[in-house]
Design a protein around this motif. Structure first.
Motif, PDB file in Angstrom:
ATOM      1  N   THR A 123       0.809  -1.219   0.000  1.00  0.00           N
ATOM      2  CA  THR A 123       0.000   0.000   0.000  1.00  0.00           C
ATOM      3  C   THR A 123       0.844   1.272   0.000  1.00  0.00           C
ATOM      4  O   THR A 123       0.310   2.364  -0.183  1.00  0.00           O
TER       5      THR A 123
ATOM      6  N   PHE B  91      -1.223   6.068  -3.330  1.00  0.00           N
ATOM      7  CA  PHE B  91      -1.944   7.273  -3.725  1.00  0.00           C
ATOM      8  C   PHE B  91      -0.997   8.395  -4.147  1.00  0.00           C
ATOM      9  O   PHE B  91      -1.394   9.556  -4.193  1.00  0.00           O
ATOM     10  N   ALA B  92       0.230   8.054  -4.445  1.00  0.00           N
ATOM     11  CA  ALA B  92       1.184   9.075  -4.870  1.00  0.00           C
ATOM     12  C   ALA B  92       0.671   9.756  -6.145  1.00  0.00           C
ATOM     13  O   ALA B  92       0.139   9.107  -7.044  1.00  0.00           O
ATOM     14  N   ASN B  93       0.815  11.056  -6.175  1.00  0.00           N
ATOM     15  CA  ASN B  93       0.402  11.860  -7.328  1.00  0.00           C
ATOM     16  C   ASN B  93      -1.098  11.788  -7.619  1.00  0.00           C
ATOM     17  O   ASN B  93      -1.518  12.015  -8.745  1.00  0.00           O
ATOM     18  N   ASP B  94      -1.887  11.466  -6.604  1.00  0.00           N
ATOM     19  CA  ASP B  94      -3.340  11.415  -6.760  1.00  0.00           C
ATOM     20  C   ASP B  94      -3.909  12.734  -6.230  1.00  0.00           C
ATOM     21  O   ASP B  94      -3.845  13.003  -5.030  1.00  0.00           O
ATOM     22  N   PRO B  95      -4.457  13.582  -7.100  1.00  0.00           N
ATOM     23  CA  PRO B  95      -4.939  14.892  -6.652  1.00  0.00           C
ATOM     24  C   PRO B  95      -6.077  14.807  -5.636  1.00  0.00           C
ATOM     25  O   PRO B  95      -6.175  15.650  -4.737  1.00  0.00           O
ATOM     26  N   VAL B  96      -6.903  13.817  -5.730  1.00  0.00           N
ATOM     27  CA  VAL B  96      -8.013  13.682  -4.776  1.00  0.00           C
ATOM     28  C   VAL B  96      -7.460  13.350  -3.391  1.00  0.00           C
ATOM     29  O   VAL B  96      -7.885  13.917  -2.381  1.00  0.00           O
ATOM     30  N   MET B  97      -6.491  12.431  -3.347  1.00  0.00           N
ATOM     31  CA  MET B  97      -5.892  12.080  -2.061  1.00  0.00           C
ATOM     32  C   MET B  97      -5.154  13.271  -1.470  1.00  0.00           C
ATOM     33  O   MET B  97      -5.205  13.502  -0.262  1.00  0.00           O
ATOM     34  N   GLN B  98      -4.499  14.044  -2.302  1.00  0.00           N
ATOM     35  CA  GLN B  98      -3.812  15.237  -1.824  1.00  0.00           C
ATOM     36  C   GLN B  98      -4.811  16.217  -1.199  1.00  0.00           C
ATOM     37  O   GLN B  98      -4.548  16.799  -0.155  1.00  0.00           O
ATOM     38  N   GLU B  99      -5.952  16.367  -1.822  1.00  0.00           N
ATOM     39  CA  GLU B  99      -6.990  17.243  -1.280  1.00  0.00           C
ATOM     40  C   GLU B  99      -7.490  16.728   0.066  1.00  0.00           C
ATOM     41  O   GLU B  99      -7.698  17.503   1.001  1.00  0.00           O
TER      42      GLU B  99
END
Length: 68
Positions: A38, A42-50
């Protein structure tokens, strides 16, 4: 239509529970280090960053409210 007796219904339930338990018991256990798959998922995932940014904002508000 003939209704099954209580004993027949209980027997059918016991059989179903035994079947479900058998299915449940045959799951493959996770490897000891399975969690490593895991990392960076989520690297480089804009939704996860938000989501992370919003969580940080909430924590900051909690910190400010807990100050005397």
């Amino acid at each position: 239509m003939i209704k099954p007796s209580l004993a027949q219904r209980v027997s059918a339930l016991e059989e179903e529970v035994a079947r479900l338990a058998l299915v449940h018991d045959h799951r493959t256990p996770a490897a000891p280090n399975a969690w490593r798959s895991t990392i960076a998922m989520f690297a480089n995932d804009p939704v996860m960053q938000e989501i992370i940014e919003e969580g940080q904002k909430l924590r900051q508000v909690d910190r400010e409210q807990s100050q005397p």
